[in-house]
Design a protein around this motif. Sequence first.
Motif, mmCIF file in Angstrom:
data_model
loop_
_atom_site.group_PDB
_atom_site.id
_atom_site.type_symbol
_atom_site.label_atom_id
_atom_site.label_comp_id
_atom_site.label_asym_id
_atom_site.label_seq_id
_atom_site.Cartn_x
_atom_site.Cartn_y
_atom_site.Cartn_z
ATOM 1 N N GLY A 1 0.790 -1.229 0.000
ATOM 2 C CA GLY A 1 0.000 0.000 0.000
ATOM 3 C C GLY A 1 0.819 1.275 0.000
ATOM 4 O O GLY A 1 0.276 2.367 -0.117
ATOM 5 N N ALA A 2 2.129 1.164 0.144
ATOM 6 C CA ALA A 2 3.003 2.335 0.143
ATOM 7 C C ALA A 2 3.634 2.493 -1.238
ATOM 8 O O ALA A 2 3.812 1.518 -1.962
ATOM 9 C CB ALA A 2 4.097 2.183 1.192
ATOM 10 N N THR A 3 3.986 3.728 -1.569
ATOM 11 C CA THR A 3 4.747 3.998 -2.778
ATOM 12 C C THR A 3 6.154 4.374 -2.344
ATOM 13 O O THR A 3 6.338 5.219 -1.466
ATOM 14 C CB THR A 3 4.120 5.138 -3.600
ATOM 15 O OG1 THR A 3 2.771 4.786 -3.912
ATOM 16 C CG2 THR A 3 4.889 5.381 -4.884
ATOM 17 N N ILE A 4 7.141 3.725 -2.971
ATOM 18 C CA ILE A 4 8.536 3.915 -2.600
ATOM 19 C C ILE A 4 9.301 4.444 -3.809
ATOM 20 O O ILE A 4 9.184 3.908 -4.909
ATOM 21 C CB ILE A 4 9.158 2.588 -2.123
ATOM 22 C CG1 ILE A 4 8.364 2.043 -0.938
ATOM 23 C CG2 ILE A 4 10.629 2.768 -1.784
ATOM 24 C CD1 ILE A 4 8.658 0.603 -0.604
ATOM 25 N N TYR A 5 10.090 5.499 -3.585
ATOM 26 C CA TYR A 5 10.949 6.081 -4.611
ATOM 27 C C TYR A 5 12.392 5.885 -4.150
ATOM 28 O O TYR A 5 12.698 6.058 -2.968
ATOM 29 C CB TYR A 5 10.663 7.574 -4.782
ATOM 30 C CG TYR A 5 9.235 7.859 -5.167
ATOM 31 C CD1 TYR A 5 8.842 7.848 -6.499
ATOM 32 C CD2 TYR A 5 8.274 8.125 -4.202
ATOM 33 C CE1 TYR A 5 7.532 8.108 -6.865
ATOM 34 C CE2 TYR A 5 6.957 8.371 -4.555
ATOM 35 C CZ TYR A 5 6.594 8.363 -5.874
ATOM 36 O OH TYR A 5 5.288 8.605 -6.231
ATOM 37 N N ASP B 1 -0.602 6.240 2.608
ATOM 38 C CA ASP B 1 -1.864 6.858 3.022
ATOM 39 C C ASP B 1 -2.582 5.910 3.985
ATOM 40 O O ASP B 1 -3.014 4.828 3.603
ATOM 41 C CB ASP B 1 -2.735 7.135 1.799
ATOM 42 C CG ASP B 1 -3.979 7.947 2.123
ATOM 43 O OD1 ASP B 1 -4.315 8.093 3.326
ATOM 44 O OD2 ASP B 1 -4.614 8.434 1.175
ATOM 45 N N LEU B 2 -2.685 6.330 5.237
ATOM 46 C CA LEU B 2 -3.289 5.500 6.276
ATOM 47 C C LEU B 2 -4.813 5.627 6.333
ATOM 48 O O LEU B 2 -5.450 4.954 7.132
ATOM 49 C CB LEU B 2 -2.689 5.853 7.643
ATOM 50 C CG LEU B 2 -1.182 5.651 7.766
ATOM 51 C CD1 LEU B 2 -0.681 6.172 9.098
ATOM 52 C CD2 LEU B 2 -0.817 4.200 7.578
ATOM 53 N N SER B 3 -5.397 6.457 5.475
ATOM 54 C CA SER B 3 -6.853 6.618 5.501
ATOM 55 C C SER B 3 -7.555 5.321 5.099
ATOM 56 O O SER B 3 -8.685 5.082 5.518
ATOM 57 C CB SER B 3 -7.304 7.783 4.624
ATOM 58 O OG SER B 3 -6.986 7.550 3.270
ATOM 59 N N ALA B 4 -6.880 4.476 4.305
ATOM 60 C CA ALA B 4 -7.477 3.189 3.926
ATOM 61 C C ALA B 4 -7.680 2.293 5.142
ATOM 62 O O ALA B 4 -8.499 1.376 5.120
ATOM 63 C CB ALA B 4 -6.586 2.495 2.898
ATOM 64 N N MET B 5 -6.944 2.578 6.220
ATOM 65 C CA MET B 5 -7.084 1.818 7.467
ATOM 66 C C MET B 5 -8.085 2.477 8.404
ATOM 67 O O MET B 5 -8.175 2.099 9.568
ATOM 68 C CB MET B 5 -5.729 1.704 8.162
ATOM 69 C CG MET B 5 -4.705 0.983 7.383
ATOM 70 S SD MET B 5 -3.160 1.030 8.321
ATOM 71 C CE MET B 5 -2.107 0.134 7.219
ATOM 72 N N PRO C 1 -3.518 12.123 7.171
ATOM 73 C CA PRO C 1 -3.285 10.696 7.399
ATOM 74 C C PRO C 1 -2.195 10.085 6.506
ATOM 75 O O PRO C 1 -2.005 8.876 6.482
ATOM 76 C CB PRO C 1 -4.640 10.071 7.076
ATOM 77 C CG PRO C 1 -5.190 10.953 6.009
ATOM 78 C CD PRO C 1 -4.734 12.351 6.375
ATOM 79 N N VAL C 2 -1.469 10.935 5.771
ATOM 80 C CA VAL C 2 -0.465 10.425 4.838
ATOM 81 C C VAL C 2 0.927 10.508 5.477
ATOM 82 O O VAL C 2 1.419 11.594 5.787
ATOM 83 C CB VAL C 2 -0.494 11.187 3.496
ATOM 84 C CG1 VAL C 2 0.547 10.619 2.533
ATOM 85 C CG2 VAL C 2 -1.880 11.137 2.878
ATOM 86 N N LEU C 3 1.547 9.344 5.649
ATOM 87 C CA LEU C 3 2.894 9.254 6.189
ATOM 88 C C LEU C 3 3.889 9.513 5.061
ATOM 89 O O LEU C 3 3.740 8.980 3.958
ATOM 90 C CB LEU C 3 3.130 7.855 6.768
ATOM 91 C CG LEU C 3 4.527 7.575 7.307
ATOM 92 C CD1 LEU C 3 4.415 6.752 8.574
ATOM 93 C CD2 LEU C 3 5.390 6.848 6.295
ATOM 94 N N HIS C 4 4.895 10.326 5.352
ATOM 95 C CA HIS C 4 5.983 10.617 4.412
ATOM 96 C C HIS C 4 7.296 10.288 5.111
ATOM 97 O O HIS C 4 7.467 10.594 6.290
ATOM 98 C CB HIS C 4 6.002 12.101 4.024
ATOM 99 C CG HIS C 4 4.796 12.545 3.287
ATOM 100 N ND1 HIS C 4 3.606 12.838 3.913
ATOM 101 C CD2 HIS C 4 4.586 12.740 1.969
ATOM 102 C CE1 HIS C 4 2.717 13.202 3.005
ATOM 103 N NE2 HIS C 4 3.285 13.153 1.815
ATOM 104 N N GLN C 5 8.195 9.682 4.370
ATOM 105 C CA GLN C 5 9.513 9.369 4.910
ATOM 106 C C GLN C 5 10.548 9.730 3.853
ATOM 107 O O GLN C 5 10.394 9.373 2.688
ATOM 108 C CB GLN C 5 9.590 7.881 5.222
ATOM 109 C CG GLN C 5 10.951 7.386 5.654
ATOM 110 C CD GLN C 5 10.918 5.896 5.940
ATOM 111 O OE1 GLN C 5 10.259 5.465 6.866
ATOM 112 N NE2 GLN C 5 11.608 5.112 5.133
ATOM 113 N N VAL C 6 11.596 10.450 4.249
ATOM 114 C CA VAL C 6 12.716 10.729 3.353
ATOM 115 C C VAL C 6 13.974 10.203 4.035
ATOM 116 O O VAL C 6 14.213 10.473 5.209
ATOM 117 C CB VAL C 6 12.851 12.227 2.993
ATOM 118 C CG1 VAL C 6 11.734 12.658 2.058
ATOM 119 C CG2 VAL C 6 12.871 13.112 4.222
#
Length: 173
Positions: free
Chosen positions: A45-49, A66-70, A143-148
Motif C-alpha cells: 500500500g506504500a509507494t517507494i521512490y 496513506d493511512l486513511s485506507a485503514m 493521514p499520509v505518512l511521508h519518509q525521506v
Amino acid sequence: MKRILLAFVVFAFAQMSYGQNVSQKLSEKVTVVFPAKPGEKSANGATIYFASDKDSTKSYGALVFDLSAMGLMGDPIEMMGEGFWEQLKAGMSSQMAGASISKDMITKFKDKNSLYIEIDGTNSSDENLKGKKAFGYIFFMGPVLHQVLYYSTNKDAKASDAQVFFDSVEIGK
C-alpha cells in the motif's frame, strides 16, 4: 563512423540524464528533489521512490503511505499523541532485517512534527540497508505518512551529508 558517433551521443545523453536533479511529487502537498530519476515501486500500500548516485555509495529514498485506507483520518500524531511515534518506530524496527535504529528523536522538520532517525545497517540483510548508515525524517500530512531517507556506505557518514536532499523537500499548505 556513424556507429561510433551514435554510441557517443547515447552514452553522453545517458550520463547527462543520470546526473540531472529530478523533482518528484510524493503526494498532493509534498515534493522532493532526487539527484537522479528515482525508481518507483509499490509495497503493502506504500509507494517507494529510490535513486542512487553514480558510484552507488549514496542512495536517496522516499516513502508515502496513506493511512486513511485503514480508517485513520487526520494527523495521527495530533489524534494519538507522541506515543504514536514509538509504535511507528517499533513497527519499522521489526521490518529492517537486522538493522537497528541507533538514534531517534522527535523534532520539527519543515515546521511539521516529525521523527528523526539514524539507522545502522551493519547487521542488516536488507538490500537497501546492508552495510549502510541511513538518516531520515518521518512526518505526516493528515493521514499520509511521508519518509525521506539518505543512505551511505561510508562508515563515517553524517546526517549533514544529506542536508541538500532534506532541504529539497517542499511542503505545501
